[in-house]
Scaffold this motif. Structure first.
Motif, PDB file in Angstrom:
ATOM      1  N   GLY A  12      29.312  55.264  14.331  1.00 43.99           N
ATOM      2  CA  GLY A  12      28.835  54.711  13.210  1.00 43.99           C
ATOM      3  C   GLY A  12      26.909  55.420  13.206  1.00 43.99           C
ATOM      4  N   ILE A  13      25.882  54.152  13.462  1.00 44.84           N
ATOM      5  CA  ILE A  13      24.981  53.863  13.807  1.00 44.84           C
ATOM      6  C   ILE A  13      24.588  53.119  15.067  1.00 44.84           C
ATOM      7  CG2 ILE A  13      24.129  54.084  11.555  1.00 44.84           C
ATOM      8  CD1 ILE A  13      22.524  51.552  12.114  1.00 44.84           C
ATOM      9  N   GLU A  14      25.646  53.530  16.005  1.00 49.36           N
ATOM     10  CA  GLU A  14      26.056  52.534  17.452  1.00 49.36           C
ATOM     11  C   GLU A  14      26.073  54.136  18.563  1.00 49.36           C
ATOM     12  OE1 GLU A  14      25.873  49.382  17.913  1.00 49.36           O
ATOM     13  OE2 GLU A  14      25.458  48.725  15.477  1.00 49.36           O
ATOM     14  N   SER A  15      25.819  53.374  19.135  1.00 50.65           N
ATOM     15  CA  SER A  15      25.845  54.369  20.642  1.00 50.65           C
ATOM     16  C   SER A  15      27.362  53.988  21.834  1.00 50.65           C
ATOM     17  CB  SER A  15      25.139  54.528  21.297  1.00 50.65           C
ATOM     18  OG  SER A  15      24.741  54.445  22.481  1.00 50.65           O
ATOM     19  N   ARG A  16      28.153  54.998  21.869  1.00 56.26           N
ATOM     20  CA  ARG A  16      29.343  54.146  23.137  1.00 56.26           C
ATOM     21  C   ARG A  16      28.668  55.627  24.331  1.00 56.26           C
ATOM     22  NH1 ARG A  16      33.237  52.889  19.724  1.00 56.26           N
ATOM     23  NH2 ARG A  16      32.835  50.847  18.484  1.00 56.26           N
ATOM     24  N   ARG A  17      28.823  54.675  25.419  1.00 57.03           N
ATOM     25  CA  ARG A  17      29.149  55.102  26.284  1.00 57.03           C
ATOM     26  C   ARG A  17      30.183  56.995  26.433  1.00 57.03           C
ATOM     27  NH1 ARG A  17      27.586  53.815  32.119  1.00 57.03           N
ATOM     28  NH2 ARG A  17      28.500  55.227  33.707  1.00 57.03           N
ATOM     29  N   VAL A  18      30.129  57.865  26.865  1.00 52.74           N
ATOM     30  CA  VAL A  18      31.167  57.908  27.384  1.00 52.74           C
ATOM     31  C   VAL A  18      30.887  59.267  28.986  1.00 52.74           C
ATOM     32  CG1 VAL A  18      31.445  60.460  26.546  1.00 52.74           C
ATOM     33  CG2 VAL A  18      31.493  59.263  24.775  1.00 52.74           C
ATOM     34  N   ASP A  19      32.260  59.684  29.630  1.00 53.16           N
ATOM     35  CA  ASP A  19      31.959  59.977  30.665  1.00 53.16           C
ATOM     36  C   ASP A  19      32.011  61.433  31.119  1.00 53.16           C
ATOM     37  OD1 ASP A  19      30.945  57.852  32.932  1.00 53.16           O
ATOM     38  OD2 ASP A  19      32.054  56.742  31.876  1.00 53.16           O
ATOM     39  N   VAL A  20      31.422  61.788  31.024  1.00 52.57           N
ATOM     40  CA  VAL A  20      32.039  63.360  31.343  1.00 52.57           C
ATOM     41  C   VAL A  20      31.982  63.690  32.520  1.00 52.57           C
ATOM     42  CG1 VAL A  20      31.245  66.131  31.158  1.00 52.57           C
ATOM     43  CG2 VAL A  20      29.710  64.159  29.562  1.00 52.57           C
ATOM     44  N   GLU A  21      33.547  64.095  33.295  1.00 51.78           N
ATOM     45  CA  GLU A  21      34.326  64.402  34.563  1.00 51.78           C
ATOM     46  C   GLU A  21      34.891  66.139  34.816  1.00 51.78           C
ATOM     47  OE1 GLU A  21      36.564  59.710  34.358  1.00 51.78           O
ATOM     48  OE2 GLU A  21      37.849  61.664  34.115  1.00 51.78           O
ATOM     49  N   VAL A  22      34.638  66.520  35.787  1.00 51.93           N
ATOM     50  CA  VAL A  22      34.778  67.865  35.682  1.00 51.93           C
ATOM     51  C   VAL A  22      34.991  67.527  37.335  1.00 51.93           C
ATOM     52  CG1 VAL A  22      33.705  70.301  36.163  1.00 51.93           C
ATOM     53  CG2 VAL A  22      32.485  68.584  34.728  1.00 51.93           C
ATOM     54  N   ASP A  23      36.147  68.620  36.904  1.00 54.51           N
ATOM     55  CA  ASP A  23      36.904  69.294  38.266  1.00 54.51           C
ATOM     56  C   ASP A  23      37.571  70.603  38.410  1.00 54.51           C
ATOM     57  OD1 ASP A  23      38.954  68.178  40.346  1.00 54.51           O
ATOM     58  OD2 ASP A  23      40.410  68.872  39.198  1.00 54.51           O
ATOM     59  N   LEU A  24      36.769  71.368  39.575  1.00 55.40           N
ATOM     60  CA  LEU A  24      37.133  72.545  39.830  1.00 55.40           C
ATOM     61  C   LEU A  24      38.196  72.362  40.701  1.00 55.40           C
ATOM     62  CD1 LEU A  24      33.336  73.483  40.756  1.00 55.40           C
ATOM     63  CD2 LEU A  24      34.659  73.338  39.060  1.00 55.40           C
ATOM     64  N   ARG A  25      39.133  73.115  40.713  1.00 55.95           N
ATOM     65  CA  ARG A  25      40.687  73.435  41.310  1.00 55.95           C
ATOM     66  C   ARG A  25      40.532  75.015  41.579  1.00 55.95           C
ATOM     67  NH1 ARG A  25      43.522  69.518  42.979  1.00 55.95           N
ATOM     68  NH2 ARG A  25      42.000  67.799  42.182  1.00 55.95           N
ATOM     69  N   ALA A  26      41.293  75.023  43.003  1.00 53.97           N
ATOM     70  CA  ALA A  26      41.684  76.780  43.269  1.00 53.97           C
ATOM     71  C   ALA A  26      42.571  77.500  41.970  1.00 53.97           C
ATOM     72  CB  ALA A  26      41.846  77.172  44.306  1.00 53.97           C
ATOM     73  N   GLY A  27      42.612  78.785  41.766  1.00 53.78           N
ATOM     74  CA  GLY A  27      43.723  78.379  40.846  1.00 53.78           C
ATOM     75  C   GLY A  27      43.398  80.236  40.274  1.00 53.78           C
ATOM     76  N   LEU A  28      43.712  80.899  38.700  1.00 54.24           N
ATOM     77  CA  LEU A  28      42.864  81.375  38.189  1.00 54.24           C
ATOM     78  C   LEU A  28      41.476  81.004  37.295  1.00 54.24           C
ATOM     79  CD1 LEU A  28      45.791  83.596  36.499  1.00 54.24           C
ATOM     80  CD2 LEU A  28      44.647  84.477  37.273  1.00 54.24           C
ATOM     81  N   PRO A  29      40.542  81.662  37.108  1.00 54.08           N
ATOM     82  CA  PRO A  29      39.400  81.003  36.969  1.00 54.08           C
ATOM     83  C   PRO A  29      40.069  80.284  35.287  1.00 54.08           C
ATOM     84  CG  PRO A  29      38.892  82.811  37.742  1.00 54.08           C
ATOM     85  CD  PRO A  29      40.896  82.922  37.700  1.00 54.08           C
ATOM     86  N   SER A  30      39.645  79.368  34.792  1.00 53.46           N
ATOM     87  CA  SER A  30      39.199  78.633  33.792  1.00 53.46           C
ATOM     88  C   SER A  30      38.749  78.078  33.220  1.00 53.46           C
ATOM     89  CB  SER A  30      41.334  77.964  33.307  1.00 53.46           C
ATOM     90  OG  SER A  30      41.368  77.198  33.684  1.00 53.46           O
ATOM     91  N   PHE A  31      38.281  77.394  31.767  1.00 54.10           N
ATOM     92  CA  PHE A  31      37.837  76.408  31.401  1.00 54.10           C
ATOM     93  C   PHE A  31      38.556  75.762  30.194  1.00 54.10           C
ATOM     94  CE2 PHE A  31      32.706  75.484  28.971  1.00 54.10           C
ATOM     95  CZ  PHE A  31      32.704  74.613  29.483  1.00 54.10           C
ATOM     96  N   THR A  32      38.399  74.450  30.570  1.00 52.61           N
ATOM     97  CA  THR A  32      39.591  73.618  29.724  1.00 52.61           C
ATOM     98  C   THR A  32      37.975  72.305  29.328  1.00 52.61           C
ATOM     99  OG1 THR A  32      41.348  74.218  30.633  1.00 52.61           O
ATOM    100  CG2 THR A  32      41.667  72.526  28.457  1.00 52.61           C
ATOM    101  N   ILE A  33      38.312  71.597  28.452  1.00 52.64           N
ATOM    102  CA  ILE A  33      37.730  70.698  27.574  1.00 52.64           C
ATOM    103  C   ILE A  33      38.607  70.111  27.031  1.00 52.64           C
ATOM    104  CG2 ILE A  33      36.119  69.375  26.226  1.00 52.64           C
ATOM    105  CD1 ILE A  33      34.128  71.641  26.534  1.00 52.64           C
TER     106      ILE A  33
END
Lengths: 509, 395
Positions: A12-33
């Protein structure tokens, strides 16, 4: 260990806190959100990868998982680009996590790494203050807007590389935005509009002042081309200036909806004039992701509905809740948004289909009149206290001197509002227009003469029971304008002559 | 002096036989003839199988109880042996035995006392219940103009023309009198409660039926014969082909009273009845002066118009401006002038002289229907012929 970056979602016209968390892990390179993002959020993958690489950093050749928490909240728009990029760089060790933890990041990325401005920065900055963070990183164009909120350090970053430089402490980038100057009367406000531009129509000018002084909604009727729009546009020039809290609220709403991007604080009361083809959701807000409508854009200002009889019935009916409650709840699926809607309504219409009612040259039949009245009737008219007819000024009036000036009228209005504020302190009622029956009984005490006038109109059928309440509210404002404590017979009579009373359709008997 | 037992019993009997009367009336037996019957004959003619019960109740009638019921309803019975009973109502055996009066009975002789030609002048103003806006304005203006000239406006307080005429007369401060088709203390129709209350308080409401009596269909034409008898002239404002107002006009003609009518559109069914009256020789009423001519005669003394007599100068000026179609308040008025003009408009609206048109603009109610002169004419100006300069109000 995952990296965290704080950012904000607009609801709406308010804001809500969002935390962006990123985890890096060994394996085939990929990028998921993950985290309930819309298409713009999913497409962030491509922008973020390109921006990181084009800024001279290495995109981690690992399994990259991005989570936007809380996971139940729908997220939309491209402003997550910059926080996602920062979180990835932090996870890769390019950014110091402890500095990042004290800041919020908000902005869209270009493929080359430039930071693009996003809507709603003011709301984000207010969220930053509430959460007790130190500051916010935004595009340079939005720094002034973020700095409007006291106690929030606004950092401008033109590129992703600037952000890295800032966080590494290598350069004190743009932290020194001066606090905004106090707002005062702006000589350029309202694009040079003034009541002095109006010729003739002395009664309408009086009605405008009364409307401004008591916050009353106003209905103007008159043939086409008599200057109804011109008159309505000048109402904001005599309304009291915006207070700082009001100005922040207006700026926040207009920033979120993209109406305002200059970063300046709003000093003018908004004036919104939607076309009569507007849909109900365009008027009061709506959409899958609820967006504010015209009534919210007109918050603390004026909503002008020209050609009232041409609006869809559903649109007009939808105005009931905003007018009654000063806010509107939009419910769509699982999303609910509440928007503030304290606006003042000015409506204009032809008196009848041919526009000449009451002048003797009207070509409409009785049935035409009745149909026209039916189109206007309903909950909307119930909230309109004032009704005046607007006439075409004659040639000599057009050449004559102006009758009133906005500066003088605004002083009268401000004085009348102060009287109301003192009287209504503690009741939460903003102005006379919002007095309910109980408050009217308490603050509008009539003597026998005034009472007699009121009953005479009532007995004659010229005044309905609801109309009576509206007249009393108007009389209170007229007394406030005159600086009188008691409402006298003269005030009641003037209020009667300016009243809007749809309930008294039967006249003559 | 109180009403005599015989008369009270007669009125009570009418109430008792009301349902039988209803049947007889629907059977198209002439109301006049029925109401002219003696008590015994009336019972014989109407009671049918209830006859013995009615006769028993008739013998047991208690005048004391009837008087107590009147007192409880704040109604005064005035019987035909009472000096206050209007002489003009003694039109034969069918005349009401008792006039039940709600309001101060001393007003009765001032409003409609004495003979129809020598007593206080009165005019019946009647018309349709479903009136056009113009008819309402005309009725209000007629009521106001007649009352201002001292002519008692007699009508039936029905919706539409009747109440508009009463309202106009009340605006002018009276005199006016309502004749109801039920007990006089009842506000019928209920929508006219406020009007009834004012009429009782300031003027008078009468009926031939005792308090508590409900309205029957036959009692409306019966009421109309009283209205016709009380007025010197019966003015019909708007009447369709089958209208109660035409019954009033018929009664008036039978009694030898004059009938006058306001012309309507030639082909309109809403005014076919009143136009037919004109065709049969009713006097044409085009404005208040015509109505006054019909009631008071052509050699009447000049009467000051209501506006000139009662309106202060400031209000009269504003009224003139509105009637002339000028913009009020004047488009170039300053703040104080605007305030004063708005006050004047609201006061005029309260008096019923202007009203708000659909567009919010103020218009004069029926301009030309006011005997208005900005300056009062000097008294003793001599008689005025027809076609006077009463329309000079707008100049």
């Amino acid at each position: 260990m995952p990296a965290h970056v704080a950012t904000y979602a607009l609801v709406g016209i308010e804001s809500r806190r969002v935390d962006v968390e990123v985890d890096l892990r060994a394996g085939l390179p990929s990028f998921t959100i993950v985290g309930l993002g819309d298409r713009a959020v999913r497409e962030a993958r491509e922008r973020v990868r390109a921006a990181i690489v084009n800024s001279g950093f290495t995109f981690p050749a690992k399994r990259v998982t991005v989570n936007l928490a809380p996971a139940y909240l729908h997220k939309s728009g491209p402003a997550y680009d910059l926080p996602i990029a920062c979180a990835i760089l932090a996870a890769a060790g390019e950014l110091p996590a402890e500095r990042l933890a004290r800041l919020a990041v908000y902005g869209e990325l270009a493929l080359g790494g430039e930071v693009r401005p996003s809507r709603g920065v003011l709301a984000v900055a207010e969220g930053v203050r509430e959460q007790g963070l130190d500051g916010v990183v935004v595009a340079p164009e939005r720094v002034r807007e973020a700095a409007l909120v006291d106690g929030v350090a606004a950092h401008g970053a033109a590129t992703l590389r600037d952000v890295v430089t800032l966080l590494r402490g290598e350069a004190p980038a743009g932290a020194a935005v001066p606090p905004p100057e106090e707002i005062g009367p702006d000589p350029h406000a309202h694009a040079g509009l003034d009541l002095a531009d109006v010729r003739g129509n002395a009664a309408v000018l009086e009605a405008l002042t009364v409307a401004a002084a008591g916050g009353h909604n106003l209905l103007m009727t008159g043939p086409p081309g008599t200057g109804k729009t011109m008159l309505a546009r000048r109402l904001p020039t005599i309304l009291p200036p915006l207070g700082r809290a009001e100005a922040l609220e207006v700026t926040r709403i207009h920033s979120i909806t993209g109406l305002r991007g200059s970063g300046e604080l709003a000093v003018e009361r908004p004036f919104r004039a939607p076309h009569h083809s507007v849909s109900p959701s365009g008027l009061v807000g709506g959409g899958d992701v609820p967006r504010p409508g015209e009534v919210t854009l007109a918050h603390h200002g004026v909503l002008f509905l020209d050609e009232l009889s041409e609006f869809q019935r559903a649109s007009l009916e939808s105005l009931r809740q905003p007018l009654e409650d000063g806010r509107i709840a939009i419910v769509r699926g699982q999303r609910t948004a509440i928007f503030p809607t304290r606006f003042q309504l000015v409506a204009a219409t032809n008196p009848c289909p041919c526009g000449q009612a009451g002048t003797g040259s009207c070509r409409c039949t009785e049935a035409d009149h009745a149909r026209h009245r039916r189109r206007l009737s309903g909950p909307l008219l119930d909230r309109i206290d004032l009704h005046v007819s607007v006439d075409r000024p004659s040639a000599e009036q057009l050449a004559g001197p102006p009758l009133r000036s906005s500066a003088v009228e605004r002083e009268r209005v401000v004085a009348a509002r102060e009287r109301q504020a003192r009287r209504l302190a503690g009741t939460g009622v903003p102005s006379n227009a919002h007095l309910d029956a109980a408050l009217v009984r308490r603050h509008v005490r009539l003597d026998a003469t005034a009472e007699g006038h009121l009953w005479r109109h009532y007995d004659r059928g010229a005044l309905s029971a609801r109309g009576q309440l509206r007249v009393l509210r108007l009389a209170r404002t007229l007394a406030d304008l005159a600086g009188a404590d008691a409402v006298g017979a003269g005030h009641v009579l003037q209020a009667l002559a300016l009243r809007q009373d749809d309930g008294a359709a039967a006249v003559g008997a | 002096m109180t009403a005599c037992p015989a008369c009270l019993r007669r009125a009570w009997l009418l109430g008792l036989l009301a349902p039988n009367l209803e049947l007889a009336w629907r059977g198209r037996r002439p109301l006049k003839d029925i109401l002219a019957l003696e008590d015994g004959a009336l019972v014989a003619a109407l009671a049918g199988r209830r006859r013995s019960a009615v006769e028993a109740a008739y013998e047991a009638f208690s005048a004391r109880q009837a008087r107590a019921a009147c007192a409880a309803a704040a109604v005064t019975p005035v019987c035909r042996h009472d000096g206050r009973y209007p002489a003009r109502l003694r039109t034969g055996p069918g005349a009401p035995a008792v006039l039940y009066v709600a309001g101060d009975p001393r007003r009765l002789s001032r409003l409609v006392g004495g003979d129809v030609d020598d007593g206080p002048p009165a005019a019946a103003v009647v018309g349709t219940r479903r009136a056009s806006p113009e008819a309402l304005q005309v009725a209000t203006a007629l009521g106001r103009g007649l009352a201002a000239a001292g002519v008692t406006v007699v009508s039936g307080m029905a919706l539409g023309v009747d109440s508009a005429a009463h309202q106009g007369a009340l605006d002018a401060g009276g005199p006016t009198l309502a004749v109801l088709a039920c007990g006089p203390e009842r506000a019928y129709p209920a929508r006219k409660l406020a009007l009834h209350r004012r009429l009782v308080a300031e003027q008078l409401v009468v009926s031939e039926l005792p308090p508590g009596a409900p309205p029957w269909r036959w009692s409306f034409p019966a009421r109309n014969r009283i209205i016709a008898a009380l007025g010197r002239v019966t003015l019909v404002v708007e009447a369709a082909e089958r209208s109660g107002s035409l019954i009033t006009a018929d009664f008036a003609a039978d009694l030898g009273r004059d009938v006058a009518a306001v012309p309507g559109r030639a082909w309109s069914p809403r005014t076919r009845g009143s136009n037919a009256l004109l065709g049969q020789g009713a006097a044409v009423v085009l404005d208040v002066e015509d109505a006054l001519d019909a009631v008071l005669g052509l050699d009447r003394p000049d009467v000051p118009g209501v506006a000139a007599a009662r309106l202060p100068d400031g209000l009269a000026r504003v009224l003139d401006a509105v009637a002339a179609g000028a913009e009020v308040p004047a488009p170039g008025a300053d703040g104080a002038q605007v305030g004063a003009a708005l006050v004047a408009l609201a006061e005029l609206e309260g008096l019923g002289l202007v009203r708000r048109a659909p567009g919010g603009r103020y218009v004069a109610t029926a301009p030309g229907w006011r005997p208005l002169a900005s300056t009062p004419r000097p008294a003793g100006d001599g008689p005025r012929g027809p076609g006077g300069d009463h329309l000079g109000c707008c100049s």
